[in-house]
Write a protein that holds these residues in place. Structure first.
Motif, PDB file in Angstrom:
ATOM      1  N   LEU A 238       3.127   3.044 -14.313  1.00  0.00           N
ATOM      2  CA  LEU A 238       3.457   2.330 -13.088  1.00  0.00           C
ATOM      3  C   LEU A 238       3.512   0.823 -13.352  1.00  0.00           C
ATOM      4  CD1 LEU A 238       1.214   4.214 -10.489  1.00  0.00           C
ATOM      5  CD2 LEU A 238       3.565   4.714 -11.188  1.00  0.00           C
ATOM      6  N   ARG A 239       4.359   0.139 -12.610  1.00  0.00           N
ATOM      7  CA  ARG A 239       4.476  -1.306 -12.757  1.00  0.00           C
ATOM      8  C   ARG A 239       3.198  -1.964 -12.243  1.00  0.00           C
ATOM      9  NH1 ARG A 239       9.454  -1.826 -11.220  1.00  0.00           N
ATOM     10  NH2 ARG A 239       9.072  -2.229  -9.015  1.00  0.00           N
ATOM     11  N   MET A 240       2.654  -2.856 -13.066  1.00  0.00           N
ATOM     12  CA  MET A 240       1.397  -3.516 -12.751  1.00  0.00           C
ATOM     13  C   MET A 240       1.620  -5.006 -12.498  1.00  0.00           C
ATOM     14  SD  MET A 240      -0.526  -0.851 -13.016  1.00  0.00           S
ATOM     15  CE  MET A 240      -2.207  -1.501 -12.978  1.00  0.00           C
ATOM     16  N   LEU A 241       0.628  -5.640 -11.889  1.00  0.00           N
ATOM     17  CA  LEU A 241       0.667  -7.067 -11.590  1.00  0.00           C
ATOM     18  C   LEU A 241      -0.335  -7.819 -12.470  1.00  0.00           C
ATOM     19  CD1 LEU A 241       0.828  -6.641  -7.730  1.00  0.00           C
ATOM     20  CD2 LEU A 241       2.644  -7.603  -9.162  1.00  0.00           C
ATOM     21  N   PRO A 242      -0.196  -9.135 -12.606  1.00  0.00           N
ATOM     22  CA  PRO A 242      -1.123  -9.897 -13.442  1.00  0.00           C
ATOM     23  C   PRO A 242      -2.591  -9.725 -13.055  1.00  0.00           C
ATOM     24  CG  PRO A 242       0.786 -11.234 -12.906  1.00  0.00           C
ATOM     25  CD  PRO A 242       0.911  -9.982 -12.092  1.00  0.00           C
ATOM     26  N   SER A 243      -2.847  -9.389 -11.805  1.00  0.00           N
ATOM     27  CA  SER A 243      -4.220  -9.181 -11.336  1.00  0.00           C
ATOM     28  C   SER A 243      -4.841  -7.916 -11.904  1.00  0.00           C
ATOM     29  CB  SER A 243      -4.240  -9.094  -9.808  1.00  0.00           C
ATOM     30  OG  SER A 243      -3.501  -7.950  -9.378  1.00  0.00           O
ATOM     31  N   GLY A 244      -4.022  -7.054 -12.522  1.00  0.00           N
ATOM     32  CA  GLY A 244      -4.505  -5.763 -12.988  1.00  0.00           C
ATOM     33  C   GLY A 244      -4.336  -4.663 -11.965  1.00  0.00           C
ATOM     34  N   ALA A 245      -3.750  -5.006 -10.813  1.00  0.00           N
ATOM     35  CA  ALA A 245      -3.523  -4.035  -9.745  1.00  0.00           C
ATOM     36  C   ALA A 245      -2.124  -3.427  -9.857  1.00  0.00           C
ATOM     37  CB  ALA A 245      -3.698  -4.693  -8.378  1.00  0.00           C
ATOM     38  N   ILE A 246      -1.936  -2.282  -9.216  1.00  0.00           N
ATOM     39  CA  ILE A 246      -0.634  -1.627  -9.169  1.00  0.00           C
ATOM     40  C   ILE A 246       0.263  -2.375  -8.197  1.00  0.00           C
ATOM     41  CG2 ILE A 246       0.556   0.528  -8.612  1.00  0.00           C
ATOM     42  CD1 ILE A 246      -2.184   1.944  -9.079  1.00  0.00           C
ATOM     43  N   GLU A 247       1.504  -2.597  -8.584  1.00  0.00           N
ATOM     44  CA  GLU A 247       2.447  -3.253  -7.673  1.00  0.00           C
ATOM     45  C   GLU A 247       2.973  -2.231  -6.668  1.00  0.00           C
ATOM     46  OE1 GLU A 247       6.624  -5.801  -7.549  1.00  0.00           O
ATOM     47  OE2 GLU A 247       5.737  -5.252  -9.485  1.00  0.00           O
ATOM     48  N   ILE A 248       2.931  -2.600  -5.397  1.00  0.00           N
ATOM     49  CA  ILE A 248       3.457  -1.754  -4.326  1.00  0.00           C
ATOM     50  C   ILE A 248       4.335  -2.577  -3.408  1.00  0.00           C
ATOM     51  CG2 ILE A 248       1.567  -0.078  -4.303  1.00  0.00           C
ATOM     52  CD1 ILE A 248       0.346  -1.676  -1.962  1.00  0.00           C
ATOM     53  N   ASP A 249       5.148  -1.878  -2.594  1.00  0.00           N
ATOM     54  CA  ASP A 249       5.906  -2.582  -1.562  1.00  0.00           C
ATOM     55  C   ASP A 249       5.076  -2.600  -0.276  1.00  0.00           C
ATOM     56  OD1 ASP A 249       6.166  -0.096  -0.308  1.00  0.00           O
ATOM     57  OD2 ASP A 249       8.308   0.118  -0.752  1.00  0.00           O
ATOM     58  N   ASP A 250       5.684  -3.017   0.818  1.00  0.00           N
ATOM     59  CA  ASP A 250       4.936  -3.159   2.066  1.00  0.00           C
ATOM     60  C   ASP A 250       4.370  -1.842   2.575  1.00  0.00           C
ATOM     61  OD1 ASP A 250       5.535  -5.820   1.990  1.00  0.00           O
ATOM     62  OD2 ASP A 250       7.071  -5.760   3.549  1.00  0.00           O
ATOM     63  N   PHE A 251       4.932  -0.725   2.132  1.00  0.00           N
ATOM     64  CA  PHE A 251       4.487   0.585   2.606  1.00  0.00           C
ATOM     65  C   PHE A 251       3.719   1.371   1.552  1.00  0.00           C
ATOM     66  CE2 PHE A 251       7.707  -0.527   5.654  1.00  0.00           C
ATOM     67  CZ  PHE A 251       7.226  -0.007   6.845  1.00  0.00           C
ATOM     68  N   GLY A 252       3.314   0.694   0.476  1.00  0.00           N
ATOM     69  CA  GLY A 252       2.488   1.360  -0.519  1.00  0.00           C
ATOM     70  C   GLY A 252       3.229   2.088  -1.610  1.00  0.00           C
ATOM     71  N   ILE A 259       5.007   8.513  -5.683  1.00  0.00           N
ATOM     72  CA  ILE A 259       3.628   8.088  -5.889  1.00  0.00           C
ATOM     73  C   ILE A 259       3.406   6.781  -5.138  1.00  0.00           C
ATOM     74  CG2 ILE A 259       1.884   7.349  -7.543  1.00  0.00           C
ATOM     75  CD1 ILE A 259       3.048   9.170  -9.595  1.00  0.00           C
ATOM     76  N   LEU A 260       2.465   6.819  -4.200  1.00  0.00           N
ATOM     77  CA  LEU A 260       2.098   5.644  -3.425  1.00  0.00           C
ATOM     78  C   LEU A 260       0.673   5.241  -3.797  1.00  0.00           C
ATOM     79  CD1 LEU A 260       3.850   7.789  -1.449  1.00  0.00           C
ATOM     80  CD2 LEU A 260       3.935   5.693  -0.090  1.00  0.00           C
ATOM     81  N   ALA A 261       0.297   4.029  -3.454  1.00  0.00           N
ATOM     82  CA  ALA A 261      -1.048   3.551  -3.767  1.00  0.00           C
ATOM     83  C   ALA A 261      -1.571   2.730  -2.603  1.00  0.00           C
ATOM     84  CB  ALA A 261      -1.044   2.713  -5.043  1.00  0.00           C
ATOM     85  N   ALA A 262      -2.865   2.825  -2.363  1.00  0.00           N
ATOM     86  CA  ALA A 262      -3.475   2.119  -1.240  1.00  0.00           C
ATOM     87  C   ALA A 262      -4.912   1.746  -1.568  1.00  0.00           C
ATOM     88  CB  ALA A 262      -3.437   3.003   0.016  1.00  0.00           C
ATOM     89  N   GLY A 263      -5.335   0.604  -1.047  1.00  0.00           N
ATOM     90  CA  GLY A 263      -6.698   0.142  -1.274  1.00  0.00           C
ATOM     91  C   GLY A 263      -6.739  -0.984  -2.275  1.00  0.00           C
ATOM     92  N   ASP A 264      -7.928  -1.238  -2.833  1.00  0.00           N
ATOM     93  CA  ASP A 264      -8.095  -2.400  -3.699  1.00  0.00           C
ATOM     94  C   ASP A 264      -7.568  -2.196  -5.119  1.00  0.00           C
ATOM     95  OD1 ASP A 264     -10.036  -0.656  -4.548  1.00  0.00           O
ATOM     96  OD2 ASP A 264     -11.739  -1.955  -4.039  1.00  0.00           O
ATOM     97  N   LEU A 265      -6.929  -1.066  -5.399  1.00  0.00           N
ATOM     98  CA  LEU A 265      -6.302  -0.865  -6.710  1.00  0.00           C
ATOM     99  C   LEU A 265      -4.850  -1.321  -6.735  1.00  0.00           C
ATOM    100  CD1 LEU A 265      -5.476   2.957  -7.261  1.00  0.00           C
ATOM    101  CD2 LEU A 265      -5.369   1.729  -5.083  1.00  0.00           C
ATOM    102  N   ALA A 266      -4.328  -1.785  -5.580  1.00  0.00           N
ATOM    103  CA  ALA A 266      -2.905  -2.125  -5.492  1.00  0.00           C
ATOM    104  C   ALA A 266      -2.692  -3.258  -4.506  1.00  0.00           C
ATOM    105  CB  ALA A 266      -2.098  -0.901  -5.042  1.00  0.00           C
ATOM    106  N   HIS A 267      -1.597  -3.993  -4.692  1.00  0.00           N
ATOM    107  CA  HIS A 267      -1.189  -4.987  -3.695  1.00  0.00           C
ATOM    108  C   HIS A 267       0.262  -5.370  -3.923  1.00  0.00           C
ATOM    109  CE1 HIS A 267      -1.381  -8.576  -6.374  1.00  0.00           C
ATOM    110  NE2 HIS A 267      -2.367  -7.936  -6.952  1.00  0.00           N
TER     111      HIS A 267
END
Length: 299
Positions: A238-252, A259-267
């Motif tokens: 999955l595409r990741m961000l510099p923060s170490g979190a998973i990159e998501i769009d406005d709807f996760g 595959i969607l992601a929600a919570g403090d593992l993604a933003h």
């Protein structure tokens, strides 16, 4: 086959399962029993639940989910995810498998604390990281911050209006003259020694340094890091961000369909990092579930 399988039963996963249940979509909630706030006695900054023990919050949510016939909850750990959108297979610990059309990753993150002896035993009890969650409980008292890290000045500035005094304890080396000036301008004192250990003391904590023993009401940690609790993001590429979190769009939605992601593992990429907040996590879980419902409704 389930319409959606939710991995993780913290606020994000619980809310995702509830939203799916209310829309009469079949959902399986998988709970590993590991939570970032697992050692915390009381949650804060959550309207109508301020001061609620996290375990009580989760138990209430699980009881409410049991009222929805299309939602199933299991205490199980996911080992791996196989397949593609509309036909994912998850292997569970022990070798059994389950199948789902969509996946919601809500397994969260884990805190990697500085290697200070005694700190792990105080974590979530007398040592914290979030001033929104735990700062008020030290109103008018003396606290310490472990680590003269990049975020320490900002942490001091947020906590200064709440507490009586703030002492910054350096871990490996004293701050530079420039950093020292910034910390002092923000309202902190810088202890002269380096931290050797921490321990509980009375209703507070004791910091042992190379120079002294210092008693404080509580500690905040500025030098820790967080990591993905599970390897699903790496395993799926999955595409990741510099923060170490998973990159998501406005709807996760992640970079992989289904595959969607929600919570403090993604933003979202527009944010500097994830927000460690029960309300924000629940809101993200709701948005991810709503995305799934909308996809099925339009297909």
């Amino acid at each position: 086959m389930y319409d959606a399988i939710v991995i993780g039963a913290g606020p994000a996963g619980l809310q995702a399962a509830l939203t799916l249940g209310r829309m009469h979509r079949t959902a399986l909630l998988l709970d590993s029993g590991e939570y970032r706030n697992g050692t915390v006695e009381h949650m804060h900054n959550i309207i109508a639940s301020d001061g609620t023990p996290p375990a009580e919050f989760r138990a209430t949510a699980r009881a409410q989910l049991a009222e929805y016939s299309t939602v199933e909850a299991r205490d199980a750990r996911v080992e791996r995810i196989e397949g593609v959108v509309d036909d994912f297979t998850l292997e569970l610990e022990g070798g059994s498998t389950v199948r789902g059309r969509r996946i919601v990753l809500a397994s969260g993150v884990a805190d990697d604390l500085p290697g200070v002896p005694g700190l792990a035993g105080l974590w979530g009890l007398r040592a914290f990281t979030c001033p929104f969650c735990d700062g008020h409980e030290f109103a008018g008292r003396d606290i310490g911050i472990l680590g003269a890290a990049a975020r320490t000045v900002h942490l001091v500035a947020m906590l200064s209006p709440i507490v009586r005094s703030i002492t910054v304890f350096a871990l490996d080396e004293q701050p530079t003259d420039e950093d020292r000036a910034a910390l002092e301008a923000a309202g902190a004192d810088i202890h002269s020694g380096l931290v050797r250990s921490v321990a509980a003391e009375a209703d507070g904590a004791r910091v042992t340094t190379t120079a002294a023993h210092v008693a404080v009401a509580g500690l905040f940690v500025a030098a820790g890091t967080v990591r993905q609790r599970a390897s699903f993001a790496a395993d799926r590429g999955l595409r990741m961000l510099p923060s170490g979190a998973i990159e998501i769009d406005d709807f996760g939605q992640t970079s992989e369909p289904g595959i969607l992601a929600a919570g403090d593992l993604a933003h979202r990429a527009s944010l500097p990092g994830p927000v460690a907040s029960v309300i924000q996590a629940a809101a993200a879980g709701q948005m991810a579930a709503a995305r799934i419902v909308q996809e099925f409704a339009s297909s």
